[in-house]
Write a protein that holds these residues in place. Structure first.
Motif, PDB file in Angstrom:
ATOM      1  N   HIS A   8     -21.067  58.285 -18.897  1.00  0.00           N
ATOM      2  CA  HIS A   8     -20.515  59.639 -18.942  1.00  0.00           C
ATOM      3  C   HIS A   8     -21.575  60.732 -18.907  1.00  0.00           C
ATOM      4  O   HIS A   8     -21.309  61.835 -18.424  1.00  0.00           O
ATOM      5  N   LYS A   9     -22.755  60.479 -19.429  1.00  0.00           N
ATOM      6  CA  LYS A   9     -23.754  61.546 -19.499  1.00  0.00           C
ATOM      7  C   LYS A   9     -25.145  60.984 -19.724  1.00  0.00           C
ATOM      8  O   LYS A   9     -25.317  59.833 -20.135  1.00  0.00           O
ATOM      9  N   ILE A  10     -26.130  61.829 -19.460  1.00  0.00           N
ATOM     10  CA  ILE A  10     -27.538  61.539 -19.755  1.00  0.00           C
ATOM     11  C   ILE A  10     -28.051  62.678 -20.618  1.00  0.00           C
ATOM     12  O   ILE A  10     -27.799  63.849 -20.323  1.00  0.00           O
ATOM     13  N   GLU A  11     -28.734  62.350 -21.670  1.00  0.00           N
ATOM     14  CA  GLU A  11     -29.251  63.383 -22.574  1.00  0.00           C
ATOM     15  C   GLU A  11     -30.713  63.116 -22.874  1.00  0.00           C
ATOM     16  O   GLU A  11     -31.090  62.002 -23.227  1.00  0.00           O
ATOM     17  N   MET A  12     -31.541  64.156 -22.708  1.00  0.00           N
ATOM     18  CA  MET A  12     -32.957  64.080 -23.079  1.00  0.00           C
ATOM     19  C   MET A  12     -33.180  64.954 -24.301  1.00  0.00           C
ATOM     20  O   MET A  12     -32.716  66.102 -24.348  1.00  0.00           O
ATOM     21  N   ARG A  13     -33.897  64.412 -25.275  1.00  0.00           N
ATOM     22  CA  ARG A  13     -34.176  65.155 -26.502  1.00  0.00           C
ATOM     23  C   ARG A  13     -35.681  65.303 -26.678  1.00  0.00           C
ATOM     24  O   ARG A  13     -36.395  64.312 -26.829  1.00  0.00           O
ATOM     25  N   LEU A  14     -36.159  66.533 -26.649  1.00  0.00           N
ATOM     26  CA  LEU A  14     -37.554  66.814 -26.938  1.00  0.00           C
ATOM     27  C   LEU A  14     -37.686  66.974 -28.450  1.00  0.00           C
ATOM     28  O   LEU A  14     -37.087  67.883 -29.042  1.00  0.00           O
ATOM     29  N   LEU A  15     -38.453  66.068 -29.059  1.00  0.00           N
ATOM     30  CA  LEU A  15     -38.561  66.042 -30.522  1.00  0.00           C
ATOM     31  C   LEU A  15     -39.699  66.940 -30.969  1.00  0.00           C
ATOM     32  O   LEU A  15     -40.802  66.488 -31.281  1.00  0.00           O
ATOM     33  N   LEU A  16     -39.453  68.251 -30.983  1.00  0.00           N
ATOM     34  CA  LEU A  16     -40.463  69.214 -31.425  1.00  0.00           C
ATOM     35  C   LEU A  16     -40.485  69.287 -32.947  1.00  0.00           C
ATOM     36  O   LEU A  16     -39.522  68.903 -33.620  1.00  0.00           O
ATOM     37  N   ASN A  17     -41.574  69.798 -33.472  1.00  0.00           N
ATOM     38  CA  ASN A  17     -41.723  69.841 -34.930  1.00  0.00           C
ATOM     39  C   ASN A  17     -40.681  70.721 -35.612  1.00  0.00           C
ATOM     40  O   ASN A  17     -40.295  70.469 -36.754  1.00  0.00           O
ATOM     41  N   ALA A  18     -40.222  71.751 -34.913  1.00  0.00           N
ATOM     42  CA  ALA A  18     -39.264  72.680 -35.517  1.00  0.00           C
ATOM     43  C   ALA A  18     -37.817  72.268 -35.280  1.00  0.00           C
ATOM     44  O   ALA A  18     -36.915  72.842 -35.883  1.00  0.00           O
ATOM     45  N   GLY A  19     -37.592  71.288 -34.399  1.00  0.00           N
ATOM     46  CA  GLY A  19     -36.228  70.866 -34.129  1.00  0.00           C
ATOM     47  C   GLY A  19     -36.113  70.124 -32.819  1.00  0.00           C
ATOM     48  O   GLY A  19     -37.101  69.643 -32.257  1.00  0.00           O
ATOM     49  N   LEU A  20     -34.873  70.021 -32.323  1.00  0.00           N
ATOM     50  CA  LEU A  20     -34.580  69.287 -31.090  1.00  0.00           C
ATOM     51  C   LEU A  20     -34.225  70.250 -29.972  1.00  0.00           C
ATOM     52  O   LEU A  20     -33.462  71.201 -30.163  1.00  0.00           O
ATOM     53  N   LEU A  21     -34.780  69.987 -28.779  1.00  0.00           N
ATOM     54  CA  LEU A  21     -34.325  70.636 -27.557  1.00  0.00           C
ATOM     55  C   LEU A  21     -33.534  69.595 -26.773  1.00  0.00           C
ATOM     56  O   LEU A  21     -34.036  68.506 -26.495  1.00  0.00           O
ATOM     57  N   LEU A  22     -32.294  69.907 -26.431  1.00  0.00           N
ATOM     58  CA  LEU A  22     -31.423  68.955 -25.766  1.00  0.00           C
ATOM     59  C   LEU A  22     -31.104  69.402 -24.356  1.00  0.00           C
ATOM     60  O   LEU A  22     -30.698  70.556 -24.135  1.00  0.00           O
ATOM     61  N   LEU A  23     -31.313  68.481 -23.408  1.00  0.00           N
ATOM     62  CA  LEU A  23     -30.953  68.725 -22.015  1.00  0.00           C
ATOM     63  C   LEU A  23     -29.888  67.700 -21.642  1.00  0.00           C
ATOM     64  O   LEU A  23     -30.160  66.495 -21.610  1.00  0.00           O
TER      65      LEU A  23
END
Length: 624
Positions: free
Chosen positions: A394-409
């Motif tokens: 159904h989907k693809i999700e990339m999570r950038l694990l930055l120190n202040a939180g998550l960036l989700l694409l």
């Protein structure tokens, strides 16, 4: 039920195991009747005519020794060959019993060494009174009341041996006294006995003879006893359980696995036994102690990783359906309203949790974990960034694990779509608290991803690609606004030699953000030019000189920029730190007095100053 009561007694470490020959049959050792036949077959034909083959084992061996002119040598040789020199077919059942640390004492009438070998140095055998003073309390005590073949003189097999053993005036009675002391305070489990054996009847009689009516319970495990034998056990005050020894041990281990964590919580089982049983089942438990109790601090696998099975049933819920189908990734918490059944067991079958927990938190497992470098067209770079990739149909999700939180694409693949590119959705989740430095990194990265510029992605391992990102206007404006605020906080922090603690942007007003931006940029550039229609109000003490100065301000030929100093130095609370900012200085370009006529005519002492070109500058004076 006797079986359930026995399980509870064992789990409370309150049972002595009393093992007979039937417990060793599976390993290839003989029963009492078979041992009689082995001894008979050692006799010559003429000797056999002088002996009654139907005698009980104790009487038969007594007659055997008589035929050998009272020598026990031949009899001991038969026992050595049968028990000591024989290699067992398997040791499975004894290994299973040895895995149950709840048994602290074992009494056996067997001549084999199955128990000693199964415990692998964690036990000590006791077959003589001289062993009693040296007992190691940290080991399992195995009382071999029929003796041990390492010491032929200790062997009890003939009727005369029994008589000598139980006579109170003999030294060996110290051993029996020690056994009686154990069984006086514990429940007894008889395993591997046949009521046709005369020696077990002697044992029962001696136990009853030595103990009062207040003794604890006794249990007898054997399959399919006739009712007459069951009645005999009842008369002796012994509970009968219709199982084979193997069936009972397997059920017992399963029962302990089901209850071991709850037993420890309820302080039914000691910490040492709890730790021993869980360790033998590939678990590592961390126990902390207080003055009055012990508590479980953590659980892990024996080698670090805890492998477990979760069995649960859920009530219908759309969010849960999306999570399990792969339409949504992340963490989902299932409370008791949605959880109708819940059970967690270790890989070896130990129950760790059940419905008592009340809720369940599940987290998606990434398809892959990568480490990348990012380079943006504007020159901003970020190195060695951890990225989690989640994917489903159904989907693809990339999570950038930055120190202040998550960036989700998020990308939603459409197999039947003719679109050349998937549309990507951007979102983020900030941690509850983070440092100013990490916040700047986070919103610089978010601003770069949403700005529409090119980004180069380099994977640690060699591969790389460059991609033009879509312009996400709302997110870009939002992230740029917060980034400006953070960067100005950094300027203030550096300028005043401060170190702001971890913080968040929750409950920060737009007015406060604008004020911080003003202060930071004034510090950075020295002054700020604003193009907006403002008015500055100030009260004056009237005099001819003051009135003339006001008239001069409105005279185009005499007008000059007007500088207004604030009397008080500003102190601002930033991240719970009071920061003395300094005094504001405002320079109004091409000023004029909008209410000059009212002031001259004495109708107002409040002067309103404005800019003809709607421009003014702000500067700061450092605090004294």
């Amino acid at each position: 039920m006797p079986k359930e009561n026995l399980f509870k007694h064992i789990r409370s470490e309150d049972v002595i195991l009393w093992a007979g020959a039937g417990l060793s049959l599976y390993a290839g050792y003989p029963s009492g009747t078979e041992l009689k036949n082995i001894i008979l077959n050692d006799l010559s034909q003429s000797e056999k005519t002088d002996i009654n083959e139907n005698l009980p084992l104790t009487d038969l061996t007594e007659e055997y020794c008589r035929l050998k002119l009272s020598s026990r040598n031949s009899l001991i040789n038969i026992l050595n060959k049968t028990f000591k020199d024989y290699t067992p077919l398997t040791t499975f059942l004894h290994e299973q019993i040895a895995s149950i640390p709840h048994f602290k004492t074992i009494v056996t009438t067997n001549y084999d060494s199955l128990f000693e070998n199964a415990y692998h140095g964690r036990s000590e055998k006791i077959f003589h009174s001289k062993h009693i003073p040296y007992l190691d309390k940290n080991k399992v005590h195995i009382y071999k009341i029929h003796g041990d073949l390492s010491d032929p003189d200790s062997i009890i097999i003939t009727k005369d041996d029994y008589n000598k053993f139980f006579k109170s005036n003999l030294e060996n009675n110290i051993l029996w006294t020690s056994v009686k002391a154990c069984i006086a305070s514990k429940n007894i489990l008889f395993l591997g006995y046949n009521l046709e054996d005369s020696n077990i009847q002697v044992v029962f009689d001696k136990i009853a003879e030595g103990l009062s009516l207040n003794r604890k319970e006794a249990f007898f495990i054997a399959p399919n006893l006739p009712q007459s034998k069951i009645n005999w056990l009842i008369q002796k005050g012994i509970h009968y359980i219709n199982l084979t020894g193997k069936e009972f041990i397997i059920e017992l281990i399963s029962n302990i696995k089901e209850n071991i964590f709850q037993d420890f919580k309820n302080q039914i089982v000691t910490p040492d036994t709890f730790r021993s049983f869980t360790t033998s089942n590939n678990l590592k438990v961390n126990i902390e102690s207080s003055e009055s109790s012990y508590a479980l601090k953590s659980i892990s696998g024996k080698n670090g990783t805890l492998k477990y099975n979760i069995d649960f049933s859920l009530n219908e819920n759309k969010n849960l359906e999306n999570f399990f189908s792969g339409k949504e990734f992340g963490t989902v918490e299932i409370n008791e309203d949605n959880l109708s059944k819940f059970r967690v067991t270790s890989e070896s079958g130990i129950k760790i949790l059940d419905n008592d927990s009340g809720r369940l938190k599940l987290k998606s497992k990434p398809t892959s974990i990568l480490k990348i470098d990012l380079s943006f067209t504007n020159g901003y770079e970020i190195f060695s960034q951890d990225v989690e990739v989640y994917s489903s149909q159904h989907k693809i999700e990339m999570r950038l694990l930055l120190n202040a939180g998550l960036l989700l694409l998020d990308a939603n693949p459409k197999p039947d779509s003719t679109e050349p590119e998937m549309k990507i959705k951007v979102s983020y989740r900030l941690n509850e608290k983070y440092t100013l430095r990490d916040g700047i990194q986070f919103f610089k990265t978010l601003s770069g991803i949403t700005s529409g510029q090119d980004v180069t992605v380099r994977f640690h391992g060699g591969n790389s690609f460059t991609k033009s990102l879509s312009f996400f206007e709302p997110f870009h404006l939002h992230s740029s606004s917060i980034l400006r605020y953070f960067e100005n906080l950094k300027i203030i922090e550096h300028h005043h030699h401060l170190n702001f603690p971890e913080f968040s942007i929750d409950n920060i007003t737009d007015e406060f953000v604008d004020h911080i931006n003003c202060i930071g940029e004034v510090i950075k550039y020295g002054e700020l030019l604003y193009e907006e229609d403002i008015e500055v109000k100030c009260r004056i003490t009237k005099s001819e000189k003051a009135i003339q100065e006001l008239i001069n301000i409105n005279d185009d030929n005499k007008a000059t920029p007007l500088i207004i100093d604030y009397i008080n130095s500003e102190t601002l609370n930033i991240c719970n730190i009071d920061v003395e900012i300094g005094k504001h200085e405002i320079e109004i370009l091409e000023p004029y007095i909008s209410n000059l006529a009212e002031v001259i005519e004495n109708r107002n002492s409040l002067v309103i100053i404005k800019s003809k070109v709607k421009k003014y500058k702000i500067r700061l004076k450092e605090p004294n």
